[in-house]
Design a protein around this motif. Sequence first.
Motif, PDB file in Angstrom:
ATOM      1  N   LYS A   5       0.849  -1.200   0.000  1.00 64.66           N
ATOM      2  CA  LYS A   5       0.000   0.000   0.000  1.00 64.66           C
ATOM      3  C   LYS A   5       0.885   1.251   0.000  1.00 64.66           C
ATOM      4  O   LYS A   5       0.625   2.213  -0.709  1.00 64.66           O
ATOM      5  N   ALA A   6       1.957   1.210   0.795  1.00 64.11           N
ATOM      6  CA  ALA A   6       2.883   2.335   0.841  1.00 64.11           C
ATOM      7  C   ALA A   6       3.547   2.551  -0.521  1.00 64.11           C
ATOM      8  O   ALA A   6       3.747   3.683  -0.951  1.00 64.11           O
ATOM      9  N   VAL A   7       3.853   1.463  -1.224  1.00 61.18           N
ATOM     10  CA  VAL A   7       4.445   1.569  -2.560  1.00 61.18           C
ATOM     11  C   VAL A   7       3.449   2.216  -3.513  1.00 61.18           C
ATOM     12  O   VAL A   7       3.781   3.122  -4.265  1.00 61.18           O
ATOM     13  N   GLN A   8       2.189   1.761  -3.456  1.00 61.42           N
ATOM     14  CA  GLN A   8       1.161   2.317  -4.335  1.00 61.42           C
ATOM     15  C   GLN A   8       0.930   3.793  -4.078  1.00 61.42           C
ATOM     16  O   GLN A   8       0.633   4.553  -4.990  1.00 61.42           O
ATOM     17  N   GLU A  13       9.396   2.494  -1.937  1.00 59.29           N
ATOM     18  CA  GLU A  13       9.664   1.971  -3.262  1.00 59.29           C
ATOM     19  C   GLU A  13      10.337   0.616  -3.168  1.00 59.29           C
ATOM     20  O   GLU A  13      10.983   0.294  -2.178  1.00 59.29           O
ATOM     21  N   LEU A  14      10.117  -0.171  -4.203  1.00 60.71           N
ATOM     22  CA  LEU A  14      10.729  -1.487  -4.266  1.00 60.71           C
ATOM     23  C   LEU A  14      12.191  -1.309  -4.640  1.00 60.71           C
ATOM     24  O   LEU A  14      12.522  -0.565  -5.550  1.00 60.71           O
ATOM     25  N   ILE A  15      13.062  -1.989  -3.910  1.00 65.16           N
ATOM     26  CA  ILE A  15      14.492  -1.891  -4.203  1.00 65.16           C
ATOM     27  C   ILE A  15      15.007  -3.296  -4.425  1.00 65.16           C
ATOM     28  O   ILE A  15      14.869  -4.142  -3.546  1.00 65.16           O
ATOM     29  N   PRO A  16      15.584  -3.658  -5.560  1.00 64.60           N
ATOM     30  CA  PRO A  16      15.700  -2.796  -6.729  1.00 64.60           C
ATOM     31  C   PRO A  16      14.352  -2.621  -7.412  1.00 64.60           C
ATOM     32  O   PRO A  16      13.478  -3.467  -7.247  1.00 64.60           O
ATOM     33  N   PRO A  17      14.196  -1.545  -8.179  1.00 64.80           N
ATOM     34  CA  PRO A  17      12.922  -1.354  -8.877  1.00 64.80           C
ATOM     35  C   PRO A  17      12.648  -2.540  -9.796  1.00 64.80           C
ATOM     36  O   PRO A  17      13.556  -3.074 -10.406  1.00 64.80           O
ATOM     37  N   VAL A  18      11.413  -2.926  -9.840  1.00 63.43           N
ATOM     38  CA  VAL A  18      11.024  -4.048 -10.684  1.00 63.43           C
ATOM     39  C   VAL A  18      10.479  -3.490 -11.991  1.00 63.43           C
ATOM     40  O   VAL A  18       9.462  -2.806 -11.992  1.00 63.43           O
ATOM     41  N   GLU A  19      11.185  -3.743 -13.066  1.00 64.37           N
ATOM     42  CA  GLU A  19      10.738  -3.273 -14.365  1.00 64.37           C
ATOM     43  C   GLU A  19       9.863  -4.335 -14.998  1.00 64.37           C
ATOM     44  O   GLU A  19      10.119  -5.526 -14.865  1.00 64.37           O
ATOM     45  N   THR A  20       8.847  -3.900 -15.685  1.00 67.82           N
ATOM     46  CA  THR A  20       7.981  -4.841 -16.382  1.00 67.82           C
ATOM     47  C   THR A  20       8.404  -4.892 -17.842  1.00 67.82           C
ATOM     48  O   THR A  20       8.847  -3.892 -18.404  1.00 67.82           O
ATOM     49  N   PRO A  21       8.261  -6.062 -18.462  1.00 64.00           N
ATOM     50  CA  PRO A  21       8.651  -6.170 -19.866  1.00 64.00           C
ATOM     51  C   PRO A  21       7.687  -5.412 -20.778  1.00 64.00           C
ATOM     52  O   PRO A  21       6.568  -5.087 -20.378  1.00 64.00           O
ATOM     53  N   GLU A  22       8.121  -5.163 -21.987  1.00 63.60           N
ATOM     54  CA  GLU A  22       7.277  -4.502 -22.975  1.00 63.60           C
ATOM     55  C   GLU A  22       6.019  -5.344 -23.191  1.00 63.60           C
ATOM     56  O   GLU A  22       6.067  -6.567 -23.182  1.00 63.60           O
ATOM     57  N   ASN A  23       4.897  -4.683 -23.346  1.00 63.91           N
ATOM     58  CA  ASN A  23       3.592  -5.331 -23.542  1.00 63.91           C
ATOM     59  C   ASN A  23       3.127  -6.137 -22.327  1.00 63.91           C
ATOM     60  O   ASN A  23       2.343  -7.069 -22.462  1.00 63.91           O
ATOM     61  N   PHE A  24       3.608  -5.772 -21.147  1.00 64.57           N
ATOM     62  CA  PHE A  24       3.177  -6.432 -19.909  1.00 64.57           C
ATOM     63  C   PHE A  24       1.679  -6.226 -19.729  1.00 64.57           C
ATOM     64  O   PHE A  24       1.161  -5.152 -20.002  1.00 64.57           O
ATOM     65  N   ARG A  25       0.987  -7.254 -19.278  1.00 66.34           N
ATOM     66  CA  ARG A  25      -0.456  -7.154 -19.076  1.00 66.34           C
ATOM     67  C   ARG A  25      -0.752  -7.080 -17.583  1.00 66.34           C
ATOM     68  O   ARG A  25      -0.994  -8.083 -16.928  1.00 66.34           O
ATOM     69  N   GLY A  26      -0.761  -5.871 -17.055  1.00 69.29           N
ATOM     70  CA  GLY A  26      -1.046  -5.649 -15.646  1.00 69.29           C
ATOM     71  C   GLY A  26      -2.482  -5.186 -15.446  1.00 69.29           C
ATOM     72  O   GLY A  26      -3.364  -5.466 -16.254  1.00 69.29           O
TER      73      GLY A  26
END
Length: 102
Positions: A5-8, A13-26
């Motif tokens: 909830k704090a991240v949202q 923040e998430l460490i390390p930052p979590v990158e999503t791949p191209e065309n990720f379906r979130g």
Amino acid sequence: TGFFKAVQEGKAELIPPVETPENFRGKITYDRETCIGCKLCLKVCPTDAIEYKEEVKKIKIYLSRCCYCAQCNDVCPANCLKMSNEFLLADADKYAKDLIVE
């Protein structure tokens, strides 16, 4: 869930930052103003995650039922549905405010 909830809210923040791949379906985003109420998304949804609200001619999406197939996005003639990069969707309550898109 307190940390997520704090991240949202941008307070942590998430460490390390979590990158999503191209065309990720979130998490699905929904532009109510653009929606024309055609109900095509309801017809293609394999999990019945989308409910039509007749009184306002708009939809409500229950993410706890969604399988993130993006068929609703593909069929939408108004392009009011999109898949975001948001993936922090865990909650003990499947009807939590963050798990319903309207």
